[in-house]
Design a protein around this motif. Structure first.
Motif, PDB file in Angstrom:
ATOM      1  N   ALA A 215       0.829  -1.206   0.000  1.00  0.00           N
ATOM      2  CA  ALA A 215       0.000   0.000   0.000  1.00  0.00           C
ATOM      3  C   ALA A 215       0.863   1.256   0.000  1.00  0.00           C
ATOM      4  N   GLN A 216       0.273   2.360  -0.438  1.00  0.00           N
ATOM      5  CA  GLN A 216       0.973   3.645  -0.464  1.00  0.00           C
ATOM      6  C   GLN A 216       0.678   4.488   0.778  1.00  0.00           C
ATOM      7  N   GLY A 217      -0.201   3.988   1.634  1.00  0.00           N
ATOM      8  CA  GLY A 217      -0.557   4.710   2.845  1.00  0.00           C
ATOM      9  C   GLY A 217      -1.725   4.027   3.522  1.00  0.00           C
ATOM     10  N   ILE A 218      -2.255   4.671   4.557  1.00  0.00           N
ATOM     11  CA  ILE A 218      -3.352   4.082   5.316  1.00  0.00           C
ATOM     12  C   ILE A 218      -4.495   5.081   5.476  1.00  0.00           C
ATOM     13  N   GLN A 219      -5.689   4.541   5.695  1.00  0.00           N
ATOM     14  CA  GLN A 219      -6.844   5.349   6.078  1.00  0.00           C
ATOM     15  C   GLN A 219      -7.288   4.911   7.463  1.00  0.00           C
ATOM     16  N   MET A 220      -7.521   5.870   8.360  1.00  0.00           N
ATOM     17  CA  MET A 220      -7.949   5.577   9.723  1.00  0.00           C
ATOM     18  C   MET A 220      -9.241   6.306  10.039  1.00  0.00           C
ATOM     19  N   GLY A 221     -10.177   5.604  10.657  1.00  0.00           N
ATOM     20  CA  GLY A 221     -11.416   6.218  11.115  1.00  0.00           C
ATOM     21  C   GLY A 221     -11.501   6.213  12.624  1.00  0.00           C
ATOM     22  N   THR A 222     -11.588   5.021  13.217  1.00  0.00           N
ATOM     23  CA  THR A 222     -11.794   4.895  14.660  1.00  0.00           C
ATOM     24  C   THR A 222     -10.679   5.559  15.464  1.00  0.00           C
ATOM     25  N   ARG A 223      -9.429   5.401  15.045  1.00  0.00           N
ATOM     26  CA  ARG A 223      -8.308   6.014  15.784  1.00  0.00           C
ATOM     27  C   ARG A 223      -8.437   7.536  15.787  1.00  0.00           C
ATOM     28  N   PHE A 224      -8.804   8.137  14.646  1.00  0.00           N
ATOM     29  CA  PHE A 224      -8.969   9.584  14.597  1.00  0.00           C
ATOM     30  C   PHE A 224     -10.207  10.041  15.362  1.00  0.00           C
ATOM     31  N   LEU A 225     -11.220   9.193  15.401  1.00  0.00           N
ATOM     32  CA  LEU A 225     -12.432   9.521  16.143  1.00  0.00           C
ATOM     33  C   LEU A 225     -12.112   9.795  17.607  1.00  0.00           C
ATOM     34  N   VAL A 226     -11.204   8.985  18.167  1.00  0.00           N
ATOM     35  CA  VAL A 226     -10.850   9.124  19.584  1.00  0.00           C
ATOM     36  C   VAL A 226      -9.645  10.054  19.721  1.00  0.00           C
ATOM     37  N   THR A 227      -9.865  11.332  19.405  1.00  0.00           N
ATOM     38  CA  THR A 227      -8.837  12.366  19.578  1.00  0.00           C
ATOM     39  C   THR A 227      -9.476  13.595  20.219  1.00  0.00           C
ATOM     40  N   LYS A 228      -8.654  14.448  20.741  1.00  0.00           N
ATOM     41  CA  LYS A 228      -9.147  15.626  21.443  1.00  0.00           C
ATOM     42  C   LYS A 228      -9.936  16.554  20.530  1.00  0.00           C
ATOM     43  N   GLU A 229      -9.518  16.679  19.272  1.00  0.00           N
ATOM     44  CA  GLU A 229     -10.180  17.611  18.350  1.00  0.00           C
ATOM     45  C   GLU A 229     -11.409  17.020  17.680  1.00  0.00           C
ATOM     46  N   SER A 230     -11.614  15.735  17.798  1.00  0.00           N
ATOM     47  CA  SER A 230     -12.741  15.070  17.141  1.00  0.00           C
ATOM     48  C   SER A 230     -14.068  15.691  17.549  1.00  0.00           C
ATOM     49  N   ASP A 231     -14.982  15.794  16.593  1.00  0.00           N
ATOM     50  CA  ASP A 231     -16.302  16.389  16.814  1.00  0.00           C
ATOM     51  C   ASP A 231     -17.201  15.517  17.692  1.00  0.00           C
ATOM     52  N   PHE A 232     -16.828  14.272  17.916  1.00  0.00           N
ATOM     53  CA  PHE A 232     -17.685  13.325  18.621  1.00  0.00           C
ATOM     54  C   PHE A 232     -17.799  13.650  20.112  1.00  0.00           C
ATOM     55  N   HIS A 233     -18.954  13.313  20.688  1.00  0.00           N
ATOM     56  CA  HIS A 233     -19.210  13.524  22.111  1.00  0.00           C
ATOM     57  C   HIS A 233     -18.189  12.739  22.938  1.00  0.00           C
ATOM     58  N   SER A 234     -17.815  13.293  24.079  1.00  0.00           N
ATOM     59  CA  SER A 234     -16.816  12.641  24.942  1.00  0.00           C
ATOM     60  C   SER A 234     -17.270  11.255  25.396  1.00  0.00           C
ATOM     61  N   ASN A 235     -18.583  11.062  25.583  1.00  0.00           N
ATOM     62  CA  ASN A 235     -19.086   9.740  25.973  1.00  0.00           C
ATOM     63  C   ASN A 235     -18.793   8.693  24.904  1.00  0.00           C
ATOM     64  N   TYR A 236     -18.943   9.095  23.657  1.00  0.00           N
ATOM     65  CA  TYR A 236     -18.698   8.203  22.520  1.00  0.00           C
ATOM     66  C   TYR A 236     -17.227   7.780  22.504  1.00  0.00           C
ATOM     67  N   LYS A 237     -16.350   8.787  22.651  1.00  0.00           N
ATOM     68  CA  LYS A 237     -14.919   8.490  22.647  1.00  0.00           C
ATOM     69  C   LYS A 237     -14.549   7.546  23.785  1.00  0.00           C
ATOM     70  N   GLN A 238     -15.093   7.807  24.975  1.00  0.00           N
ATOM     71  CA  GLN A 238     -14.773   6.972  26.134  1.00  0.00           C
ATOM     72  C   GLN A 238     -15.297   5.555  25.960  1.00  0.00           C
ATOM     73  N   PHE A 239     -16.440   5.412  25.299  1.00  0.00           N
ATOM     74  CA  PHE A 239     -17.006   4.088  25.055  1.00  0.00           C
ATOM     75  C   PHE A 239     -16.040   3.239  24.226  1.00  0.00           C
ATOM     76  N   ILE A 240     -15.379   3.876  23.279  1.00  0.00           N
ATOM     77  CA  ILE A 240     -14.393   3.169  22.455  1.00  0.00           C
ATOM     78  C   ILE A 240     -13.146   2.850  23.265  1.00  0.00           C
ATOM     79  N   VAL A 241     -12.673   3.804  24.055  1.00  0.00           N
ATOM     80  CA  VAL A 241     -11.494   3.557  24.899  1.00  0.00           C
ATOM     81  C   VAL A 241     -11.746   2.382  25.832  1.00  0.00           C
ATOM     82  N   ASP A 242     -12.966   2.260  26.339  1.00  0.00           N
ATOM     83  CA  ASP A 242     -13.305   1.187  27.277  1.00  0.00           C
ATOM     84  C   ASP A 242     -13.576  -0.153  26.583  1.00  0.00           C
ATOM     85  N   ALA A 243     -13.720  -0.136  25.268  1.00  0.00           N
ATOM     86  CA  ALA A 243     -14.048  -1.363  24.540  1.00  0.00           C
ATOM     87  C   ALA A 243     -12.872  -2.339  24.560  1.00  0.00           C
ATOM     88  N   GLY A 244     -13.178  -3.617  24.571  1.00  0.00           N
ATOM     89  CA  GLY A 244     -12.136  -4.637  24.514  1.00  0.00           C
ATOM     90  C   GLY A 244     -12.374  -5.577  23.358  1.00  0.00           C
TER      91      GLY A 244
END
Length: 343
Positions: A215-244
């Motif tokens: 490949a010439q590079g990568i595309q990321m969705g979930t990793r970028f979702l869980v960032t400080k600047e992401s538009d997503f609600h903090s609860n959403y981000k934390q739900f992903i951090v807590d996921a196993g």
């Protein structure tokens, strides 16, 4: 400053690092897209939903792309799903998105200069390809197989984003599953146009692996979702951090199977699909509402939490710049170590 790994993708898109932020409609990614582009990768404007109707679609996508243009001086992309086996209102909404993006770009010098890539997904882009290319934009399509990648190359697209079954949101049909580690080398062997790896991408290890697979590079969705600047609600981000491991499930999305994290809202939708008490249009609208409820309002109980299997590997919320630079630093360290093991 992160060391640079420069690939053909960087030159093609005018970016510093070979990383693209995934489109994640109907979620808003305006702040995220600007932050990703400002950090040297390629941010992507997502659409605000397929059930909103053409008038709202035109208004919102115009607002989104001009906001990103204002908040970054670097290049960025826009994404639109283009599946056709959907209710008529969704086809009209798709047409409105594509037409508005092209018209706004034609009428704005800065957009012509910096909104460089149109990413289509979730269907056959033949209906829109000529219009996109005639507008002067590059055109990539998200593909689930080498078979589809070859069709995109023959159609004249500039690149493909090969997305493995692990990806969040829309994913492979149950009888056509191909995981990322098999998909990427199959696609890079099958086509000559640039290939971007998606599905499970989140860190230095996965970037180096993607490059090793051709490949010439990568595309990321979930990793970028869980960032400080992401538009997503903090609860959403934390739900992903807590996921196993084993936290995700696959249900039915607008265009086919779609991956989300397991919660009450997802299980309720699965039940409604099985019972068949709602029409396709009613069910699609309900799904959009549940997606917005989680992203905008932070309802991680009754909302839908779109995310990839890689959620189990994300345990921190960093800034976008820290995520990108840690990937680039880590990737160069891995490559140096591998070089040192050559005998």
């Amino acid at each position: 400053m992160a060391l640079s790994i420069k690939t053909e993708l960087c030159d093609l898109l005018g970016i510093k690092y070979p990383i693209i932020q995934a489109g994640m409609g109907p979620y808003c990614t305006v702040n995220l897209a600007a932050a990703v582009s400002n950090a040297g990768a390629l941010g992507t404007v997502s659409i605000p939903g397929m059930t909103v109707g053409p008038e709202v679609a035109t208004k919102k996508i115009r607002e989104y792309i001009h906001t990103v243009k204002k908040n970054t001086k670097n290049n960025f992309a826009v994404n639109t799903p283009v599946g056709e086996n959907v209710p008529e209102v969704m086809l009209k909404t798709t047409d409105a998105y594509v037409s508005t993006v092209i018209e706004e770009r034609e009428n704005d010098r800065e957009l012509r200069k910096r909104m460089v890539l149109y990413i289509t997904s979730a269907g056959n882009p033949v209906r829109y390809h000529k219009r996109i290319k005639d507008s002067g934009m590059l055109h990539f399509h998200v593909t689930p197989s080498a078979y589809h990648a070859k069709k995109m190359e023959k159609m004249g697209l500039d690149g493909v984003i090969a997305s493995g079954y692990e990806a969040g949101g829309h994913t492979h049909r149950a009888d056509r599953i191909v995981h990322t580690f098999v998909l990427i080398p199959s696609v890079t062997d099958a086509v000559k146009i640039p290939v971007v790896a998606a599905g499970g991408m989140c860190d230095a290890k996965t970037l180096v692996a993607a490059l090793a697979l051709g490949a010439q590079g990568i595309q990321m969705g979930t990793r970028f979702l869980v960032t400080k600047e992401s538009d997503f609600h903090s609860n959403y981000k934390q739900f992903i951090v807590d996921a196993g491991e084993w936290s995700d499930m696959v249900g039915t999305g607008v265009y086919g199977p779609a991956r989300c994290l397991r919660n009450k809202g997802a299980i309720e939708i699965l039940k409604l699909e099985t019972e068949g008490t709602l029409s396709e249009e009613e069910l699609t609208k309900l799904k959009d509402e549940k997606l917005w409820a989680s992203e905008r309002d932070g309802d991680v109980v009754n909302g839908l939490i779109g995310a990839g299997q890689v959620a189990s590997r994300i345990d921190s919320m960093l800034s976008v710049r820290d995520v990108i630079e840690s990937i680039m630093h880590g990737a160069t360290d891995i490559i140096k170590k591998l070089n040192g093991e050559l005998r």
